[in-house]
Write a protein that holds these residues in place. Structure first.
Motif, PDB file in Angstrom:
ATOM      1  N   TRP A  58       0.843  -1.191   0.000  1.00 56.53           N
ATOM      2  CA  TRP A  58       0.000   0.000   0.000  1.00 56.53           C
ATOM      3  C   TRP A  58       0.882   1.246   0.000  1.00 56.53           C
ATOM      4  CZ3 TRP A  58      -0.572   4.490   2.561  1.00 56.53           C
ATOM      5  CH2 TRP A  58      -1.744   5.212   2.350  1.00 56.53           C
ATOM      6  N   ALA A  59       1.853   1.261   0.909  1.00 62.00           N
ATOM      7  CA  ALA A  59       2.731   2.432   1.025  1.00 62.00           C
ATOM      8  C   ALA A  59       3.505   2.664  -0.270  1.00 62.00           C
ATOM      9  CB  ALA A  59       3.690   2.245   2.204  1.00 62.00           C
ATOM     10  N   LEU A  60       3.999   1.610  -0.861  1.00 64.77           N
ATOM     11  CA  LEU A  60       4.812   1.751  -2.076  1.00 64.77           C
ATOM     12  C   LEU A  60       4.003   2.306  -3.246  1.00 64.77           C
ATOM     13  CD1 LEU A  60       6.938  -1.511  -1.831  1.00 64.77           C
ATOM     14  CD2 LEU A  60       7.793   0.841  -1.624  1.00 64.77           C
ATOM     15  N   ALA A  74       5.382  -4.636  -8.589  1.00 65.62           N
ATOM     16  CA  ALA A  74       6.038  -5.944  -8.724  1.00 65.62           C
ATOM     17  C   ALA A  74       5.669  -6.861  -7.556  1.00 65.62           C
ATOM     18  CB  ALA A  74       7.550  -5.770  -8.801  1.00 65.62           C
ATOM     19  N   MET A  75       5.654  -6.307  -6.340  1.00 68.96           N
ATOM     20  CA  MET A  75       5.288  -7.118  -5.166  1.00 68.96           C
ATOM     21  C   MET A  75       3.857  -7.627  -5.280  1.00 68.96           C
ATOM     22  SD  MET A  75       6.924  -4.992  -1.973  1.00 68.96           S
ATOM     23  CE  MET A  75       6.094  -6.003  -0.750  1.00 68.96           C
ATOM     24  N   LEU A  76       2.958  -6.748  -5.682  1.00 72.01           N
ATOM     25  CA  LEU A  76       1.543  -7.127  -5.776  1.00 72.01           C
ATOM     26  C   LEU A  76       1.310  -8.150  -6.882  1.00 72.01           C
ATOM     27  CD1 LEU A  76       0.098  -3.597  -5.161  1.00 72.01           C
ATOM     28  CD2 LEU A  76      -0.402  -5.619  -3.759  1.00 72.01           C
ATOM     29  N   LEU A  95      -4.929  -2.105  -5.258  1.00 78.55           N
ATOM     30  CA  LEU A  95      -3.613  -1.490  -5.075  1.00 78.55           C
ATOM     31  C   LEU A  95      -2.813  -1.514  -6.371  1.00 78.55           C
ATOM     32  CD1 LEU A  95      -2.630  -2.732  -1.507  1.00 78.55           C
ATOM     33  CD2 LEU A  95      -3.364  -0.436  -2.194  1.00 78.55           C
ATOM     34  N   LEU A  96      -2.940  -2.587  -7.142  1.00 79.12           N
ATOM     35  CA  LEU A  96      -2.294  -2.622  -8.458  1.00 79.12           C
ATOM     36  C   LEU A  96      -2.839  -1.505  -9.354  1.00 79.12           C
ATOM     37  CD1 LEU A  96      -1.928  -6.340  -9.569  1.00 79.12           C
ATOM     38  CD2 LEU A  96      -0.161  -4.591  -9.576  1.00 79.12           C
TER      39      LEU A  96
END
Length: 167
Positions: A58-60, A74-76, A95-96
Motif C-alpha cells: 500500500w505504502a509503495l 512488482a510485489m503485488l 492497489l495494483l
C-alpha cells in the motif's frame, strides 16, 4: 459572487495541477513498513507476514517516488498468484490499479478497477479511483487536442505568412 469566482479558479487550477483524491505516502512510512516486514519475517505468524507485506505494498504504490511505485506493483503482481481470501485479492487488485495509475498506465489501471467493481460494484474506493481515472483520461485528451490545435494553427499561420511575403 466571490465564492463562485473562487470555485472557478480552484477548478481550473485543479485541472492543470492534476489533483486527485488518492493519498500520497512519504518515505518515513515506507521505511516503517519495511521494518515491520523484516520483523514479521523473523516471526512464525503467516498472517502477520501477509498483513505487513500488504501494508508495505500500500505504502509503495502510494509513494511519490516512481521506483517505489514500480516496486509495489512488482510485489503485488507476484503475490496475486498466491491463494488468498477474496477480500484480500480485491485489495491487491485495487492497489495494483493505484500503482498503474500513479505510473501513468491509465488503461491498465482502468481494467483493474473494473475488475474490482465486478467483485464489489459499490466499493467506494474503486469508484473514486475510476472517476479519477476518467477525469485524468479526459484531461489528457483535452490537453492533446489543445497541443494539436496549436501546432496546426502555427503551421497554417506560417504558410499564410509565407504566401503573404510572396505577394
Amino acid at each position: 459572487m466571490d465564492v463562485k469566482i473562487r470555485e472557478v479558479f480552484e477548478s481550473v487550477g485543479s485541472f492543470f495541477t492534476g489533483d486527485d483524491h488518492i493519498p500520497w505516502c512519504d518515505r518515513d512510512i515506507i521505511n516503517g513498513c519495511e521494518r515491520e516486514v523484516a520483523e514479521a519475517a523473523e516471526g512464525d505468524s503467516k498472517e502477520l507476514k501477509t498483513d505487513s507485506i500488504m501494508r508495505l505494498s500500500w505504502a509503495l504504490v502510494h509513494s511519490k517516488q516512481p521506483e517505489d511505485v514500480q516496486r509495489g506493483i512488482a510485489m503485488l503482481e507476484a503475490s496475486l498468484g498466491n491463494i488468498s481470501p477474496p477480500l484480500q485479492q480485491r485489495e491487491k487488485i485495487y492497489l495494483l490499479a493505484v500503482g498503474y495509475y500513479r505510473s501513468g498506465e491509465y488503461s491498465r489501471s482502468r481494467q483493474l478497477v473494473d475488475q474490482c467493481l465486478e467483485i464489489a460494484p459499490d466499493w467506494r474506493q474503486a469508484l473514486v479511483l475510476k472517476k479519477t481515472l476518467e477525469d485524468r483520461i479526459a484531461k489528457d485528451g483535452v490537453i492533446g487536442i489543445g497541443i494539436t490545435a496549436t501546432a496546426v494553427g502555427l503551421i497554417v499561420g506560417g504558410i499564410a505568412a509565407a504566401f503573404a511575403r510572396k505577394k
